[in-house]
Design a protein around this motif. Sequence first.
Motif, PDB file in Angstrom:
ATOM      1  N   LEU A  26       0.804  -1.300  -0.003  1.00  0.00           N
ATOM      2  CA  LEU A  26      -0.108   0.004  -0.099  1.00  0.00           C
ATOM      3  C   LEU A  26       0.717   1.240  -0.010  1.00  0.00           C
ATOM      4  O   LEU A  26       0.542   2.507  -0.510  1.00  0.00           O
ATOM      5  CB  LEU A  26      -1.026  -0.104   1.065  1.00  0.00           C
ATOM      6  N   GLY A  27       1.812   1.172   0.394  1.00  0.00           N
ATOM      7  CA  GLY A  27       3.062   2.326   0.622  1.00  0.00           C
ATOM      8  C   GLY A  27       3.258   2.565  -0.736  1.00  0.00           C
ATOM      9  O   GLY A  27       3.509   3.891  -1.230  1.00  0.00           O
ATOM     10  N   ARG A  73      15.919  11.576  -2.490  1.00  0.00           N
ATOM     11  CA  ARG A  73      15.652  10.184  -2.080  1.00  0.00           C
ATOM     12  C   ARG A  73      16.811   9.314  -1.510  1.00  0.00           C
ATOM     13  O   ARG A  73      16.644   8.609  -0.505  1.00  0.00           O
ATOM     14  CB  ARG A  73      14.978   9.308  -3.199  1.00  0.00           C
ATOM     15  N   PRO A  74      17.974   9.438  -2.160  1.00  0.00           N
ATOM     16  CA  PRO A  74      19.288   8.592  -1.761  1.00  0.00           C
ATOM     17  C   PRO A  74      19.631   9.007  -0.149  1.00  0.00           C
ATOM     18  O   PRO A  74      20.012   8.039   0.371  1.00  0.00           O
ATOM     19  CB  PRO A  74      20.211   9.097  -2.607  1.00  0.00           C
ATOM     20  N   PHE A  75      19.386  10.330   0.135  1.00  0.00           N
ATOM     21  CA  PHE A  75      19.693  10.651   1.625  1.00  0.00           C
ATOM     22  C   PHE A  75      18.696  10.278   2.564  1.00  0.00           C
ATOM     23  O   PHE A  75      19.181   9.835   3.548  1.00  0.00           O
ATOM     24  CB  PHE A  75      19.501  12.372   1.642  1.00  0.00           C
ATOM     25  N   GLY A  76      17.517  10.051   2.007  1.00  0.00           N
ATOM     26  CA  GLY A  76      16.463   9.366   3.049  1.00  0.00           C
ATOM     27  C   GLY A  76      16.526   7.879   3.121  1.00  0.00           C
ATOM     28  O   GLY A  76      16.522   7.161   4.068  1.00  0.00           O
ATOM     29  N   MET A 100       5.548  10.833   4.225  1.00  0.00           N
ATOM     30  CA  MET A 100       5.087  11.082   2.794  1.00  0.00           C
ATOM     31  C   MET A 100       3.642  11.268   2.545  1.00  0.00           C
ATOM     32  O   MET A 100       3.505  12.225   1.783  1.00  0.00           O
ATOM     33  CB  MET A 100       5.395   9.630   2.313  1.00  0.00           C
ATOM     34  N   GLY A 101       2.814  10.785   3.319  1.00  0.00           N
ATOM     35  CA  GLY A 101       1.301  11.046   2.935  1.00  0.00           C
ATOM     36  C   GLY A 101       0.917  12.499   3.392  1.00  0.00           C
ATOM     37  O   GLY A 101       0.357  13.162   2.822  1.00  0.00           O
ATOM     38  N   ILE A 135      10.070   8.850   1.164  1.00  0.00           N
ATOM     39  CA  ILE A 135      10.113   7.566   0.046  1.00  0.00           C
ATOM     40  C   ILE A 135      11.622   6.780   0.091  1.00  0.00           C
ATOM     41  O   ILE A 135      11.579   5.685  -0.211  1.00  0.00           O
ATOM     42  CB  ILE A 135       9.867   8.022  -1.195  1.00  0.00           C
ATOM     43  N   GLY A 136      12.701   7.879   0.338  1.00  0.00           N
ATOM     44  CA  GLY A 136      13.981   6.885   0.614  1.00  0.00           C
ATOM     45  C   GLY A 136      13.996   5.658   1.419  1.00  0.00           C
ATOM     46  O   GLY A 136      14.844   4.659   1.327  1.00  0.00           O
TER      47      GLY A 136
END
Length: 555
Positions: A26-27, A73-76, A100-101, A135-136
């Motif tokens: 779901l994510g 994203r890569p940092f996350g 994220m949401g 999201i990362g």
Amino acid sequence: MATESEALPGEAKGQSDKLVITASSLGTVFEWYDFYLYGLLATALSRHFFSGVNETTGFILALMAFAAGFAVRPFGALVFGRVGDVVGRKNTFLVTMAIMGLSTFAVGFLPGYDAIGIAAPIILMTLRLLQGLAIGGEYGGAAVYIAEHAPPGKRGFYTSFIQTTAMIGLILASTFVVGLRNFMDAETFNDWGWRLPFIFSIVLLGITLWIRLQLEESPVFQRMKKAGATSKAPLREAFGEWRNLRLVLIALFGAVAGQAVIGFAAHLYPLFYLEKIARVDGATANFLVATALLMIIPSFVFFGWLSDRIGRKPIMMTACVIAVFSYFPLYKALVTAANPAMAAAVESAPVQVVADADECSFQFDPIGRNSFDTTSCDIVKTYLARGGINYANVDAPPGAIAAVQIGDEAFTAPNPAVLKGKAKAASVAAFQTDVQAALSRAGYPDSADPASVDKLKVIGILCIFGVLATMVYGPLAALLVELFPARIRYSSLSLPYHIGNGWIGGFMPTIGFAMVAATGNIYQGLWYAVVIAAITAVVGILFLPETYKRDIEAD
């Protein structure tokens, strides 16, 4: 350490496979719902948040806002990957889901440039950055969690549902936007209707968090924790030791990079192509892409299942090789099927810009200070870029006034060096009127004729793009999980995945359309995908190990 099929005393049992797959996937639905919203609504975002610049620059800036979330994203992945390897899989992707949401939801209420000025694009970028960080850690958590629950021999099949639900997110976003466009008149949709899909995301967030709260920790992580085998410094171990760093680099360049560009070339890039190049109306373009995506969903599961039997590598490398040799002819066929009148005009009456190259600017201005009207070349190219007209560049002697040739007709641009004020504006307007009339005479349409769009052929071509994407994406999660040791798995797989999809794939629409605007060649941006797919094919074939029979609990 216990084997994959054994449970330690006190370990939770009875958590159904369906719950594991549904909650984890779901994510991904949410991630791709938001991702596709930004693509679908790039024009509206450009109008509301980047209205202080010219139209072409505003659209590319809207794509950059879209890409900004990918950039971080890569940092996350580093932040949340470490947390996932130290604290656990479940709690980590609960946190990433919430961040994220809420970031997506907030866009629906963000005032535009006309209300709060430069603060509007700054806040939009900030929300995109927050979402990108979250999201990362999201995909890696979902992939690891499902794979660590899957029985041996079924990891490709189980994890393929993550990719399947990604398509559900794309279809949900596309259906929502198309429905609103059909329900509302264009003015209402462009005014405030575009905000509703972002606001609706709070419903998806609530459902996802509620289901994920029912989950238990991954059995592999529980066994590692009870055995005292978790890593104390997963980032240092993953990226500071060559044996692991080497695998990270192979995963990035031998698998994920190709998957990223092939995925974007199947899902988002065709939508921009249909709207901005083939001039198909937005509702029709969205319908065609959504239909193709719906049709190829079973392919994710099929190739995930197949990879459990013949291996991950042959399926993924085959897709990369096919993409290298097929993208140019397929995209040309796509334009012909979507707008045959324009394709015919390009062949029968090609457009050429004859100009001194030293007077031609790169048609992109990120700060909105350049009006692109100080040289004759800029006047010509700005007008053609705005209309998405394909043209070739022909060198003229130094200092020559630029001209545009359309078939047998030629028009010399105004010379800004001798024209000022109203005289310059009038001359530019007259030149543009003459060029537009010549384009019309040569058969260049203002927009694609809905009756002439070969919908079946367009959907067929989009399905070919989609099947190639499922070949690289379906087995990917299982491959990445199997490639790295369990103690550093979350960190190790998250970084290459998000460098590939965040940087290499996420910037593909922006870079591709900037290349088109700079050169005038509507197919120029495809070189980005072709070159990267070729690199992945070479690196993957030579260095990527086969993993489908590995024990994922082995050190």
